[in-house]
Design a protein around this motif. Structure first.
Motif, PDB file in Angstrom:
ATOM      1  N   HIS A   1       7.228   7.424  17.818  1.00 42.69           N
ATOM      2  CA  HIS A   1       6.599   8.295  16.821  1.00 42.69           C
ATOM      3  C   HIS A   1       5.150   8.546  17.217  1.00 42.69           C
ATOM      4  N   LEU A   2       4.584   9.646  16.727  1.00 45.27           N
ATOM      5  CA  LEU A   2       3.172   9.919  16.975  1.00 45.27           C
ATOM      6  C   LEU A   2       2.316   9.239  15.916  1.00 45.27           C
ATOM      7  N   VAL A   3       1.090   8.924  16.285  1.00 46.05           N
ATOM      8  CA  VAL A   3       0.153   8.395  15.304  1.00 46.05           C
ATOM      9  C   VAL A   3      -1.229   8.945  15.637  1.00 46.05           C
TER      10      VAL A   3
ATOM     11  N   TYR B   1       4.756  -7.818  14.487  1.00 45.99           N
ATOM     12  CA  TYR B   1       4.772  -8.252  13.092  1.00 45.99           C
ATOM     13  C   TYR B   1       6.034  -9.069  12.837  1.00 45.99           C
TER      14      TYR B   1
ATOM     15  N   ILE C   1      -1.469  15.490   2.169  1.00 49.78           N
ATOM     16  CA  ILE C   1      -1.724  14.067   1.926  1.00 49.78           C
ATOM     17  C   ILE C   1      -1.166  13.211   3.067  1.00 49.78           C
TER      18      ILE C   1
ATOM     19  N   PHE D   1       1.484  -4.253  19.187  1.00 45.84           N
ATOM     20  CA  PHE D   1       1.462  -4.952  17.913  1.00 45.84           C
ATOM     21  C   PHE D   1       2.742  -5.754  17.768  1.00 45.84           C
TER      22      PHE D   1
ATOM     23  N   ASP E   1      -0.429  11.186   6.418  1.00 46.33           N
ATOM     24  CA  ASP E   1      -0.570  11.545   7.823  1.00 46.33           C
ATOM     25  C   ASP E   1      -0.752  13.047   8.013  1.00 46.33           C
TER      26      ASP E   1
ATOM     27  N   ILE F   1      17.522  17.399   3.489  1.00 50.30           N
ATOM     28  CA  ILE F   1      17.148  18.813   3.460  1.00 50.30           C
ATOM     29  C   ILE F   1      15.792  19.027   4.113  1.00 50.30           C
TER      30      ILE F   1
ATOM     31  N   GLY G   1       4.178  -2.007  11.081  1.00 52.47           N
ATOM     32  CA  GLY G   1       4.771  -3.000  10.258  1.00 52.47           C
ATOM     33  C   GLY G   1       3.945  -3.663   9.210  1.00 52.47           C
TER      34      GLY G   1
ATOM     35  N   ILE H   1      -3.606  -0.677  12.639  1.00 55.97           N
ATOM     36  CA  ILE H   1      -3.483   0.731  12.263  1.00 55.97           C
ATOM     37  C   ILE H   1      -3.268   0.729  10.753  1.00 55.97           C
TER      38      ILE H   1
ATOM     39  N   ASP I   1       4.447  15.620   4.943  1.00 56.22           N
ATOM     40  CA  ASP I   1       5.472  15.627   5.986  1.00 56.22           C
ATOM     41  C   ASP I   1       5.030  14.918   7.252  1.00 56.22           C
ATOM     42  N   GLY I   2       3.958  14.130   7.136  1.00 56.57           N
ATOM     43  CA  GLY I   2       3.613  13.260   8.255  1.00 56.57           C
ATOM     44  C   GLY I   2       2.762  13.926   9.311  1.00 56.57           C
TER      45      GLY I   2
ATOM     46  N   ALA J   1       3.320   8.565   1.283  1.00 58.79           N
ATOM     47  CA  ALA J   1       2.423   9.526   0.646  1.00 58.79           C
ATOM     48  C   ALA J   1       3.180  10.330  -0.402  1.00 58.79           C
TER      49      ALA J   1
ATOM     50  N   VAL K   1       6.792  17.840   0.040  1.00 63.99           N
ATOM     51  CA  VAL K   1       7.619  17.878   1.248  1.00 63.99           C
ATOM     52  C   VAL K   1       7.432  16.556   2.003  1.00 63.99           C
ATOM     53  N   GLY K   2       8.466  15.747   2.008  1.00 61.45           N
ATOM     54  CA  GLY K   2       8.417  14.466   2.713  1.00 61.45           C
ATOM     55  C   GLY K   2       8.411  13.287   1.750  1.00 61.45           C
TER      56      GLY K   2
HETATM   57  C1  LIG Z   1       3.752   2.969  16.114  1.00 59.74           C
HETATM   58  C2  LIG Z   1       3.054   3.076  14.786  1.00 59.74           C
HETATM   59  C3  LIG Z   1       2.572   1.928  14.157  1.00 59.74           C
HETATM   60  C4  LIG Z   1       1.950   2.018  12.915  1.00 59.74           C
HETATM   61  N1  LIG Z   1       1.575   0.870  12.295  1.00 59.74           N
HETATM   62  C5  LIG Z   1       1.081   0.928  11.029  1.00 59.74           C
HETATM   63  C6  LIG Z   1       0.841  -0.244  10.303  1.00 59.74           C
HETATM   64  O1  LIG Z   1       1.112  -1.350  10.750  1.00 59.74           O
HETATM   65  N2  LIG Z   1       0.306  -0.142   9.059  1.00 59.74           N
HETATM   66  C7  LIG Z   1       0.036   1.061   8.488  1.00 59.74           C
HETATM   67  O2  LIG Z   1      -0.455   1.105   7.351  1.00 59.74           O
HETATM   68  N3  LIG Z   1       0.278   2.212   9.154  1.00 59.74           N
HETATM   69  C8  LIG Z   1       0.812   2.171  10.410  1.00 59.74           C
HETATM   70  N4  LIG Z   1       1.108   3.335  11.068  1.00 59.74           N
HETATM   71  C9  LIG Z   1       0.802   4.603  10.435  1.00 59.74           C
HETATM   72  C10 LIG Z   1       1.789   4.921   9.310  1.00 59.74           C
HETATM   73  O3  LIG Z   1       3.097   4.780   9.788  1.00 59.74           O
HETATM   74  C11 LIG Z   1       1.617   6.317   8.771  1.00 59.74           C
HETATM   75  O4  LIG Z   1       0.267   6.547   8.514  1.00 59.74           O
HETATM   76  C12 LIG Z   1       2.411   6.545   7.495  1.00 59.74           C
HETATM   77  O5  LIG Z   1       3.756   6.500   7.778  1.00 59.74           O
HETATM   78  C13 LIG Z   1       2.064   7.868   6.868  1.00 59.74           C
HETATM   79  O6  LIG Z   1       2.898   8.112   5.773  1.00 59.74           O
HETATM   80  P1  LIG Z   1       3.234   9.591   5.302  1.00 59.74           P
HETATM   81  O7  LIG Z   1       3.991   9.452   4.038  1.00 59.74           O
HETATM   82  O8  LIG Z   1       2.019  10.415   5.297  1.00 59.74           O
HETATM   83  O9  LIG Z   1       4.128  10.197   6.457  1.00 59.74           O
HETATM   84  P2  LIG Z   1       5.529   9.716   7.057  1.00 59.74           P
HETATM   85  O10 LIG Z   1       5.755   8.297   6.793  1.00 59.74           O
HETATM   86  O11 LIG Z   1       5.544  10.186   8.459  1.00 59.74           O
HETATM   87  O12 LIG Z   1       6.563  10.542   6.202  1.00 59.74           O
HETATM   88  C14 LIG Z   1       6.756  11.926   6.343  1.00 59.74           C
HETATM   89  C15 LIG Z   1       8.109  12.284   5.773  1.00 59.74           C
HETATM   90  O13 LIG Z   1       8.259  13.692   5.747  1.00 59.74           O
HETATM   91  C16 LIG Z   1       9.531  14.040   6.173  1.00 59.74           C
HETATM   92  N5  LIG Z   1       9.472  15.404   6.686  1.00 59.74           N
HETATM   93  C17 LIG Z   1       8.796  15.853   7.759  1.00 59.74           C
HETATM   94  N6  LIG Z   1       8.970  17.179   7.904  1.00 59.74           N
HETATM   95  C18 LIG Z   1       9.772  17.575   6.894  1.00 59.74           C
HETATM   96  C19 LIG Z   1      10.330  18.833   6.508  1.00 59.74           C
HETATM   97  N7  LIG Z   1      10.054  19.955   7.189  1.00 59.74           N
HETATM   98  N8  LIG Z   1      11.131  18.882   5.431  1.00 59.74           N
HETATM   99  C20 LIG Z   1      11.424  17.760   4.728  1.00 59.74           C
HETATM  100  N9  LIG Z   1      10.928  16.549   5.052  1.00 59.74           N
HETATM  101  C21 LIG Z   1      10.098  16.463   6.114  1.00 59.74           C
HETATM  102  C22 LIG Z   1       9.854  12.997   7.224  1.00 59.74           C
HETATM  103  O14 LIG Z   1      11.240  12.855   7.437  1.00 59.74           O
HETATM  104  C23 LIG Z   1       9.233  11.750   6.626  1.00 59.74           C
HETATM  105  O15 LIG Z   1      10.132  11.033   5.808  1.00 59.74           O
HETATM  106  C24 LIG Z   1       1.754   3.276  12.312  1.00 59.74           C
HETATM  107  C25 LIG Z   1       2.228   4.417  12.928  1.00 59.74           C
HETATM  108  C26 LIG Z   1       2.884   4.336  14.151  1.00 59.74           C
HETATM  109  C27 LIG Z   1       3.434   5.557  14.777  1.00 59.74           C
END
Ligand SMILES: Cc1cc2nc3c(=O)[nH]c(=O)nc-3n(C[C@H](O)[C@H](O)[C@H](O)COP(=O)(O)OP(=O)(O)OC[C@H]3O[C@@H](n4cnc5c(N)ncnc54)[C@H](O)[C@@H]3O)c2cc1C
Ligand SMILES: Cc1cc2nc3c(=O)[nH]c(=O)nc-3n(C[C@H](O)[C@H](O)[C@H](O)COP(=O)(O)OP(=O)(O)OC[C@H]3O[C@@H](n4cnc5c(N)ncnc54)[C@H](O)[C@@H]3O)c2cc1C
Ligand SMILES: Nc1ncnc2c1ncn2[C@@H]1O[C@H](COP(=O)(O)O)[C@@H](O)[C@H]1O
Lengths: 255, 432, 305
Positions: free
Chosen positions: B282-284, B230, B304, B228, B306, B133, B50, B318, B164-165, B18, B13-14
């Motif tokens: 966005h949240l972090v 970039y 996995i 930040f 976030d 979806i 970035g 970050i 899903d982050g 990741a 999911v997502g």
């Molecule tokens: C302001 C900011 C600055 C950052 N800067 C950096 C940086 O410079 N370098 C770095 O390495 N990290 C940075 N991060 C952290 C980084 O963005 C995240 O750790 C990373 O995006 C995590 O990836 P992920 O795949 O786990 O989740 P995400 O990238 O959040 O992806 C989750 C996906 O799941 C999907 N999703 C969610 N819920 C559902 C659902 N119910 N059904 C279907 N799909 C769903 C979403 O649409 C999304 O596409 C930053 C974060 C923020 C907020």
């Protein structure tokens, strides 16, 4: 089995078009999409095919950029798509488009209904359906806001400027539907997965045996820029913002 | 459709980094994988500052970085301390971060392009990516997670992977996390400002495809957080991260503070003439290893990226994307190793997270959390540094202060004590 | 031959547009032959400055059904251009004729003129974001929206002509659309509502504001066509009304290009929307980023004073 055709077009999203300072246009950032109202045409074709007990087949004329449209269109419920993949599509005018679509449709058997949308969101020419009708010498009904099929007869309500017309026509026919014909649903997970397994027939320009060059010559393309003040009142709370707006409007003398 | 056709080896999911990294690895091993993404295209809704550290891509597939949709190779690491109109900029230039014959250390990145590219790679390997979806629920059968529900459709899998982050709804559904407290979360706002490549290179003193990564301190009006910047190929990503609960008590909005940052005399010329083409929030997670959820799996379910809380916030950067990718690979490896023995997937996963050094790296960075918890580093420290600089460089007809008096005077003027600073220094050294 | 020289053949189901197209022909030194369906429409246009009026007689009440016959006639008469009023009927007829002739056609021209033998047309693309100029050679077809050209005067002779109709589409029933709304194109001030409104009753918020302002109420296409909360003639944009009020104020309208096309000539544009990134703010002179349910009642109160 009878086939209902939905003509749909892959277009650049107009919301992403950038206009440069010299008024030239930049489409490089624009994402593709199925032209908005074509989603309604696709849905109308699916519903009509269900009534007729036939297949709903998408036909699209586009360049290689249109490839992502196939999965999207099929996930909306079409049974098959016929993809006329030709570089000429990027230069095509109404004449070339209708020639391409009509030639492709001619190759299909048992076509009972051809559905286009009212207009594509890029050209908004509203030419294609009547032109296809003329090419194939089929009857045409445009501006359709409602349609009903009984046996081989289509009854349609046309929404014109001054009246609603109810017309009747025997199939095969060409129809241009207005977006209010149906709310085009958003495809679900299974529909998206099923799309990957459905057939796509690819046609090349040479397969059609028609001339795809445009009849009109484009001499200039330029963007339109609105020159406005763009003042947003964001000082203080809402009450103060409203006050500032009223003051500005009074000063402009428009109240 | 029969039940068999509805069943996958894994549903992810997502389609963030990741999810796509996990799908890539699974599909490459011949697994039948479905990725479900709610955005119309992968990355369309994702926010990142970035930069991405390239080692993670090397882990996914050696050399893949060369074709990845990345922006500039970071060779300028910069720190900027802002105080009022003033600013100190430290620029560490290491052209070697950019060496020809090896993978660079990090790249700047735009997520909309990168995520779409990575998901495309997973598709090439045979994964199915279904966009547009939203997964609404998990299916639980006999105590294990057996599938997902999206709209009216149900889909089954041996393992469901929550990618899903942040604030993972899937993990909440699985009962593995409660609502995350605002305390350990930052809220980030960001703009992408478009400028010609040439202009960016000139303004940041960059050669060819070099890039700069800049961390900003002192731009949050004392709120726990930082900024930040970039440099991308043809745009600049500028943003701030704030602690929401402090924002709530603050008199000015995040938006206003961010607008001020854009007008800061040290920032404005860098972005002058640029057009904002994207704005996002966005949240972090800010808690580092403390933010990792105590349980990362249950039967038929893994978390996995976030969703699991894998983010390292060191203050100067970050890191989340690389950890997301590594955890995706770890999950995939765990599933591949488990073969038919689904019960072993969870323990395998934790093992892999350790083997791939993700958990150890996060533990090692834990000290930062405390340093960053120090409330006055967000305004007083940058101000102090700028005061010292100002005293140093402001020459009048008076007898100049001795350096020691300059520093001590400035510390006092900022309401700090040497003792406080020493403690912070010790914490800082320990955290490193 | 109806024309001594190559001329412009004209049709519009709206007499006003037909008059303007005749004006267009005159302006360009062309002869004009106007087609009408039946004698009555022909007489209505008798003093409009055309060179000839042909009142078509035949078995169908739908002009569209004469497309093929008209195509043949245009060819036989060596017509230079078929210029049709841009209404739903007109566009249908024009495109079908263009189809039978397999000739070039430009829909809804923004401007048109001649350069020697060539017809030069400008039209909108992408909902109005782009203007494209095209050159057409040989017998071509264009559709012309209302308000583009000045009308002309002069008597024309009427000739009645029997044409074969394609009767495959038959007209069963006609229900006139009673225009409930006002003609927005003449309004001095317009308050416009968009999809932000949760329910039809909430239109009252907009009505109250319109009342104190002395404005007419308009809307976006979605409000009229999908929700049917306001009559069709109330919607503004490329497929709706094109307006030029002194003041246009929108609430909860995102400002997609197709809508904004309809307000380009407004004197002053004011927008209220919760989304500061909504495109409407780029098109606006003044704006407030906020919830219309809060802002609009405050504005109404402020204006009462
Ligand atoms: C302001 C900011 C600055 C950052 N800067 C950096 C940086 O410079 N370098 C770095 O390495 N990290 C940075 N991060 C952290 C980084 O963005 C995240 O750790 C990373 O995006 C995590 O990836 P992920 O795949 O786990 O989740 P995400 O990238 O959040 O992806 C989750 C996906 O799941 C999907 N999703 C969610 N819920 C559902 C659902 N119910 N059904 C279907 N799909 C769903 C979403 O649409 C999304 O596409 C930053 C974060 C923020 C907020
Ligand atoms: C070929 C074609 C032709 C078209 N022709 C036309 C046309 O002639 N006219 C036309 O109007 N459209 C036309 N459209 C449709 C157009 O593209 C847009 O879809 C439509 O204008 C959007 O209407 P909207 O602004 O009401 O709705 P939305 O786009 O949904 O916008 C709603 C807005 O309300 C805001 N909002 C939500 N809640 C609140 C609140 N509480 N307070 C304040 N703001 C709030 C949102 O931020 C958003 O900006 C056409 C489209 C196509 C493809
Ligand atoms: N290239 C194309 N491929 C498929 N269908 C098309 C194409 N161009 C136009 N159409 C159809 O014709 C309709 C009207 O287009 P237009 O006449 O260009 O406004 C569209 O909404 C589609 O249904």
């Amino acid at each position: 089995m009878s086939q209902v055709i939905a003509c749909y077009k892959w277009v650049a999203d107009e919301a992403d078009i950038r206009i440069n300072a010299d008024l030239s246009i930049d489409l490089s950032k624009a994402k593709g999409k199925i032209s908005d109202y074509d989603k309604n045409a696709i849905e109308a074709a699916i519903q009509a095919a269900a009534v007729l007990g036939g297949k709903a087949v998408g036909v699209t004329f586009g360049t290689s950029d249109a490839k992502p449209s196939l999965k999207d269109a099929l996930s909306r419920g079409l049974d098959e798509v016929c993809y006329i993949k030709a570089q000429e599509a990027s230069q095509a005018d109404g004449a070339a488009t209708a020639r391409a679509l009509a030639a492709a449709i001619k190759k299909l058997e048992n076509v009972s209904l051809i559905i286009c949308a009212e207009g594509a969101s890029d050209t908004y020419s509203r030419q294609t359906a009547p032109r296809i009708g003329a090419f194939l010498d089929l009857p045409v009904v445009t501006s359709v806001s409602k349609m009903e099929l009984t046996g081989n007869t289509l009854t349609a309500v046309r929404k014109l400027d001054d009246c609603l017309q109810t017309v009747k026509v025997d199939l095969p026919a060409v129809v241009a539907v207005l977006p209010e014909i149906n709310p085009a649903p958003i495809p679900g997970l299974k529909a998206v997965l099923a799309a990957g397994k459905k057939p796509v027939h690819e046609l090349k320009a040479a397969d059609l045996g028609v001339d795809l060059s445009p009849l009109s010559t484009i001499s200039e393309i330029k963007g339109y820029i609105m020159d406005r003040k763009n003042i947003i009142f964001n000082e203080g709370d809402l009450a103060e913002q409203v006050k500032a707006l009223v003051a500005a409007l009074r000063k402009e003398g428009v109240l | 459709m029969s039940q068999a056709e509805d069943k996958f080896d894994a549903i992810i999911v997502g389609a963030g980094p990741a999810g796509s990294a996990c799908a890539y690895t699974l599909a490459k091993a011949g697994k039948n994988v479905l990725v479900i993404e709610r955005g119309d295209s992968p990355g369309s809704k994702n926010v990142t500052g970035g930069r991405i550290y390239t080692y993670a891509l090397e882990m996914l597939e050696p050399g893949i970085f060369a074709e990845a949709a990345l922006e500039r190779r970071v060779t300028h690491e910069q720190i900027m301390l802002l105080a009022g109109q003033r600013a100190i900029t430290v620029d560490f230039h290491q052209p070697g971060f950019n060496a020809e014959d090896q993978a660079p250390v990090s790249f700047t990145v735009l997520r909309a392009v990168f995520d779409e590219w990575l998901a495309g790679k997973a598709e090439e390997m045979g994964a199915i990516v279904a966009c547009g979806i939203k997964v609404d629920r998990l299916i639980e059968e006999e105590g294990r997670i057996a599938g997902v529900v999206a709209g009216e459709d149900e889909m089954y899998a041996d393992v469901v992977i929550a990618a899903d982050g942040v604030n993972s709804f899937m993990a909440q559904e699985a009962g593995l996390i409660q609502d995350i407290s605002a305390k350990t979360m930052g809220v980030g706002v960001k703009e992408v400002i478009e400028l010609p490549a040439q202009t960016i290179s000139e303004r940041f003193n960059l050669q060819a495809d070099e890039g700069a990564a800049r961390m900003l301190l002192g731009c949050t009006e004392g709120i726990h957080g930082g900024g930040f910047l970039y440099t991308n190929k043809q745009s600049i990503s500028l943003g701030c991260v704030f602690t929401p609960e402090e924002v709530a008590q603050h008199k000015r909005s995040v938006h206003e503070i961010f607008q001020d940052l854009k007008m800061h005399p040290a920032i404005a010329p860098l972005i002058a003439g640029g057009e904002t083409i994207e704005y996002s929030a966005h949240l972090v997670s800010e808690a580092g290893v403390r933010g990792i959820h105590p349980k990362l799996h249950r039967e038929g379910f893994l978390m996995i990226g976030d969703a699991a809380g894998f983010v390292i916030n060191t203050g100067y950067s970050i890191r989340g994307i690389d950890l997301a990718i590594v955890s995706g690979i770890a999950a995939a490896n765990a599933i591949i190793a488990a073969a038919e023995n689904i019960a072993s997937v969870g323990p395998n996963y934790i093992q892999e997270l350790n083997r791939l050094k993700l958990l150890p790296a996060m533990k090692a960075a834990d000290g930062y959390f405390e340093v960053l918890e120090t409330p006055w580093i967000y305004d007083k420290i940058p101000n102090l540094a700028n005061d010292i600089m100002e005293n140093l460089f402001r020459i009048s007809g008076e007898v100049p202060l001795r350096m020691k008096d300059n520093v001590l005077g400035a510390i006092k003027a900022n309401g700090l004590t040497v003792w406080q600073l020493a403690k912070l220094g010790i914490k800082g050294v320990r955290s490193l | 031959m109806f024309c001594k020289v190559a001329g412009i053949f004209v049709y519009s189901d709206q007499a006003d547009i037909a008059r303007e197209i005749i004006g267009f022909a005159r302006l360009n030194g062309r002869q004009s032959v106007v087609l009408t369906l039946g004698e009555k429409d022909a007489q209505a246009l008798q003093n409009a400055g055309a060179d000839k009026i042909i009142a078509i007689k035949g078995e169908s009440e739908m002009i569209e059904n004469y497309a093929q016959a008209i195509a043949v006639m245009l060819k036989d008469e060596s017509a230079e251009l078929f210029a049709v009023g841009a209404t739903p009927r007109g566009r249908d007829l024009a495109a079908r004729v263009a189809g039978y002739l397999d000739c070039a056609m430009v829909s809804d021209i923004a401007a048109a003129g001649f350069e020697g033998d060539q017809i030069v047309c400008t039209r909108m693309m992408y909902g109005g974001a782009v203007q494209q100029t095209e050159k057409l050679s040989g017998l071509s077809v264009i559709t012309i929206p209302p308000g583009k050209f000045a009308t002309a005067q002069g008597e024309a002779s009427i000739l009645s002509l029997e044409l074969p109709a394609d009767n495959r589409v038959s007209l069963m029933e006609t229900a006139p659309i009673v225009k409930e709304g006002v003609d927005l194109s003449k309004a001095e001030k317009v308050v416009c509502v968009g999809m932000a409104l949760d329910k039809a009753e909430d239109l009252q918020i907009a009505r109250d504001l319109a009342d104190v302002m002395g404005a007419e109420l308009g809307c976006t296409r979605s409000i009229a066509e999908e929700r049917h909360w306001l009559p069709v003639e109330s919607y503004i944009g490329i497929s709706g009304a094109v307006i030029k009020p002194k003041l246009y104020l929108s609430m909860g309208v995102s400002g997609q290009i197709q809508h904004v096309y309809g307000i380009r000539d407004a004197g002053l544009i004011v927008a209220i929307d919760t989304n500061e990134k909504a495109p409407i703010f780029k098109a606006a002179d003044y704006g407030i980023v906020g919830d219309l349910y809060q802002v609009v009642p405050m504005l109404t109160e402020a204006l009462k004073k």
